[in-house]
Scaffold this motif. Sequence first.
Motif, PDB file in Angstrom:
ATOM      1  N   SER A   5      -7.494  -0.005   3.116  1.00  0.00           N
ATOM      2  CA  SER A   5      -6.396   0.160   3.874  1.00  0.00           C
ATOM      3  C   SER A   5      -6.237   1.902   3.877  1.00  0.00           C
ATOM      4  O   SER A   5      -5.882   2.122   5.257  1.00  0.00           O
ATOM      5  CB  SER A   5      -4.976  -0.331   3.134  1.00  0.00           C
ATOM      6  OG  SER A   5      -3.844   0.018   3.819  1.00  0.00           O
ATOM      7  N   VAL A   6      -6.393   2.711   2.873  1.00  0.00           N
ATOM      8  CA  VAL A   6      -6.064   4.076   2.884  1.00  0.00           C
ATOM      9  C   VAL A   6      -7.261   4.829   3.206  1.00  0.00           C
ATOM     10  O   VAL A   6      -7.413   5.979   3.583  1.00  0.00           O
ATOM     11  CB  VAL A   6      -5.653   4.018   1.579  1.00  0.00           C
ATOM     12  CG1 VAL A   6      -5.305   5.854   1.596  1.00  0.00           C
ATOM     13  CG2 VAL A   6      -4.378   3.524   1.072  1.00  0.00           C
ATOM     14  N   PHE A  63      -6.774  -5.280  -5.792  1.00  0.00           N
ATOM     15  CA  PHE A  63      -6.109  -4.301  -5.345  1.00  0.00           C
ATOM     16  C   PHE A  63      -6.728  -2.973  -5.028  1.00  0.00           C
ATOM     17  O   PHE A  63      -6.746  -2.546  -4.108  1.00  0.00           O
ATOM     18  CB  PHE A  63      -4.994  -3.735  -6.670  1.00  0.00           C
ATOM     19  CG  PHE A  63      -4.405  -2.447  -6.355  1.00  0.00           C
ATOM     20  CD1 PHE A  63      -3.474  -2.156  -5.506  1.00  0.00           C
ATOM     21  CD2 PHE A  63      -4.742  -1.432  -7.331  1.00  0.00           C
ATOM     22  CE1 PHE A  63      -2.882  -0.808  -5.199  1.00  0.00           C
ATOM     23  CE2 PHE A  63      -4.453  -0.050  -6.925  1.00  0.00           C
ATOM     24  CZ  PHE A  63      -3.568   0.237  -5.933  1.00  0.00           C
ATOM     25  N   TYR A  64      -7.835  -2.813  -5.827  1.00  0.00           N
ATOM     26  CA  TYR A  64      -8.823  -1.784  -5.472  1.00  0.00           C
ATOM     27  C   TYR A  64      -9.521  -1.849  -4.126  1.00  0.00           C
ATOM     28  O   TYR A  64      -9.467  -0.896  -3.266  1.00  0.00           O
ATOM     29  CB  TYR A  64      -9.800  -1.860  -6.625  1.00  0.00           C
ATOM     30  CG  TYR A  64     -10.739  -0.506  -6.739  1.00  0.00           C
ATOM     31  CD1 TYR A  64     -11.637  -0.089  -5.589  1.00  0.00           C
ATOM     32  CD2 TYR A  64     -10.357   0.702  -7.641  1.00  0.00           C
ATOM     33  CE1 TYR A  64     -12.474   1.092  -5.976  1.00  0.00           C
ATOM     34  CE2 TYR A  64     -10.989   1.619  -7.819  1.00  0.00           C
ATOM     35  CZ  TYR A  64     -12.291   2.156  -6.766  1.00  0.00           C
ATOM     36  OH  TYR A  64     -12.741   3.054  -7.101  1.00  0.00           O
ATOM     37  N   SER A 120      -1.374  -2.630  -9.907  1.00  0.00           N
ATOM     38  CA  SER A 120      -1.863  -3.749  -9.141  1.00  0.00           C
ATOM     39  C   SER A 120      -1.177  -4.842  -9.621  1.00  0.00           C
ATOM     40  O   SER A 120      -0.729  -5.670  -8.670  1.00  0.00           O
ATOM     41  CB  SER A 120      -3.528  -3.918  -9.582  1.00  0.00           C
ATOM     42  OG  SER A 120      -3.539  -4.528 -10.826  1.00  0.00           O
ATOM     43  N   MET A 179       0.761  -1.132  -0.085  1.00  0.00           N
ATOM     44  CA  MET A 179      -0.107  -0.007  -0.211  1.00  0.00           C
ATOM     45  C   MET A 179       0.806   1.320   0.034  1.00  0.00           C
ATOM     46  O   MET A 179       0.542   2.265  -0.642  1.00  0.00           O
ATOM     47  CB  MET A 179      -0.883  -0.066   1.176  1.00  0.00           C
ATOM     48  CG  MET A 179      -1.872  -0.982   1.297  1.00  0.00           C
ATOM     49  SD  MET A 179      -3.163  -0.816  -0.140  1.00  0.00           S
ATOM     50  CE  MET A 179      -2.501  -2.286  -1.230  1.00  0.00           C
ATOM     51  N   PHE A 225      -6.545  -1.337  -1.305  1.00  0.00           N
ATOM     52  CA  PHE A 225      -6.333  -0.223  -1.089  1.00  0.00           C
ATOM     53  C   PHE A 225      -7.294   0.924  -0.583  1.00  0.00           C
ATOM     54  O   PHE A 225      -7.214   1.679   0.413  1.00  0.00           O
ATOM     55  CB  PHE A 225      -6.070   0.560  -2.558  1.00  0.00           C
ATOM     56  CG  PHE A 225      -5.420   2.028  -2.633  1.00  0.00           C
ATOM     57  CD1 PHE A 225      -4.022   2.046  -2.318  1.00  0.00           C
ATOM     58  CD2 PHE A 225      -6.283   2.924  -2.641  1.00  0.00           C
ATOM     59  CE1 PHE A 225      -3.592   3.445  -2.455  1.00  0.00           C
ATOM     60  CE2 PHE A 225      -5.758   4.548  -2.521  1.00  0.00           C
ATOM     61  CZ  PHE A 225      -4.280   4.526  -2.543  1.00  0.00           C
ATOM     62  N   GLU A 226      -8.727   0.609  -0.910  1.00  0.00           N
ATOM     63  CA  GLU A 226      -9.826   1.397  -0.407  1.00  0.00           C
ATOM     64  C   GLU A 226      -9.794   1.042   1.153  1.00  0.00           C
ATOM     65  O   GLU A 226     -10.191   1.911   1.921  1.00  0.00           O
ATOM     66  CB  GLU A 226     -11.121   1.155  -1.046  1.00  0.00           C
ATOM     67  CG  GLU A 226     -12.207   2.012  -0.510  1.00  0.00           C
ATOM     68  CD  GLU A 226     -13.399   1.894  -1.512  1.00  0.00           C
ATOM     69  OE1 GLU A 226     -14.346   3.150  -1.533  1.00  0.00           O
ATOM     70  OE2 GLU A 226     -13.582   1.313  -2.298  1.00  0.00           O
ATOM     71  N   PRO A 282      -8.178   4.558  -5.295  1.00  0.00           N
ATOM     72  CA  PRO A 282      -6.925   5.065  -5.918  1.00  0.00           C
ATOM     73  C   PRO A 282      -7.093   6.060  -6.638  1.00  0.00           C
ATOM     74  O   PRO A 282      -6.300   6.944  -6.514  1.00  0.00           O
ATOM     75  CB  PRO A 282      -6.639   3.587  -6.728  1.00  0.00           C
ATOM     76  CG  PRO A 282      -7.049   2.395  -6.046  1.00  0.00           C
ATOM     77  CD  PRO A 282      -8.499   3.013  -5.481  1.00  0.00           C
ATOM     78  N   ALA A 321       2.106   1.591  -3.333  1.00  0.00           N
ATOM     79  CA  ALA A 321       1.089   2.068  -4.305  1.00  0.00           C
ATOM     80  C   ALA A 321       0.673   3.401  -4.157  1.00  0.00           C
ATOM     81  O   ALA A 321       0.417   4.155  -5.315  1.00  0.00           O
ATOM     82  CB  ALA A 321      -0.386   1.338  -3.818  1.00  0.00           C
ATOM     83  N   LYS A 322       0.662   4.120  -3.019  1.00  0.00           N
ATOM     84  CA  LYS A 322       0.645   5.503  -3.051  1.00  0.00           C
ATOM     85  C   LYS A 322       1.531   6.402  -3.635  1.00  0.00           C
ATOM     86  O   LYS A 322       1.359   7.395  -4.213  1.00  0.00           O
ATOM     87  CB  LYS A 322       0.479   5.896  -1.478  1.00  0.00           C
ATOM     88  CG  LYS A 322      -0.720   5.289  -0.718  1.00  0.00           C
ATOM     89  CD  LYS A 322      -0.797   6.043   0.921  1.00  0.00           C
ATOM     90  CE  LYS A 322      -0.006   5.167   1.609  1.00  0.00           C
ATOM     91  NZ  LYS A 322      -0.245   5.563   3.141  1.00  0.00           N
TER      92      LYS A 322
END
Length: 267
Positions: free
Chosen positions: A255-256, A248-249, A237, A219, A252-253, A260, A222-223
């Motif tokens: 976790s963050v 991945f989507y 991804s 993550m 990410f959503e 994205p 990814a950022k």
Amino acid sequence: MHMQIKLPQLELHKIVNQFENVPHAHESDYQLTITTHGTCHFTHENKQMALSAGEGLLLHPRDRHNFHMNDQAGVIIVVVKDERLKPLMDIRRDEQAIHHHFAPAVITRCFRQWTSTMFEADELDQLAAEETEFRVLGDLQGLLADNKSLEVMRQHSHSWGAVDPHIARVLEYVHSHYTDQLDIDSMAAIALQSRFHFIRSFKNATGFTPYQYVLYLRMEQAKQLLAKTAYTVTEISFRLGFSSASQFYRAFEKSVGTTPEQFRSGS
């Protein structure tokens, strides 16, 4: 309600309210059935018994069984393949080996912890599945071997200390390969530890399970890629080792806290 999670080496079930199944047996699996509340009316090898809250039965492979319960009852069931449970303890075919007593609150809390990693993973990630399996097997060892609660086991795990040069080697390896498909066996081998010991000592040293740590690294990368490159979400991804853009989507959503695209537009 019937919640079910199937992993390569075991199954987890939580059944609440009215339920009835037909007599059956598992050819090569052990089954642990624990009543969490109410009464479970169980039949084991033609012997009928009423299991109240906290009572559990450990069934051996080929034991014929079935049960039913009403709307005020619930059970948690763990089905484990023969070769995975036998090495953890000396299982005897006698009444003491079959009938156990548990604290219902401890078992319910265990089930939440067992399933949390899989829910976080969204898909059957190999590392998440392995972590869940070893966590369940380790907890069963403590519960069945001497009937102690998990709280006692976990207090002991914290006393191992956070400094471990073997874990340091694993961290170096993970930082170099976190976009690959990692597995518990390879990391445990680097740490010169058993797989079960490795998962506990890794979390003791880092505060993360191996799966959570790999996900954290992915993550963070990814950022960086979203903020500083023009790679698409799909490209990112696969660069980070996810099996699909949708996996991945969701990761990410969760976790963050944002998608994205939203993260990129706000960078």
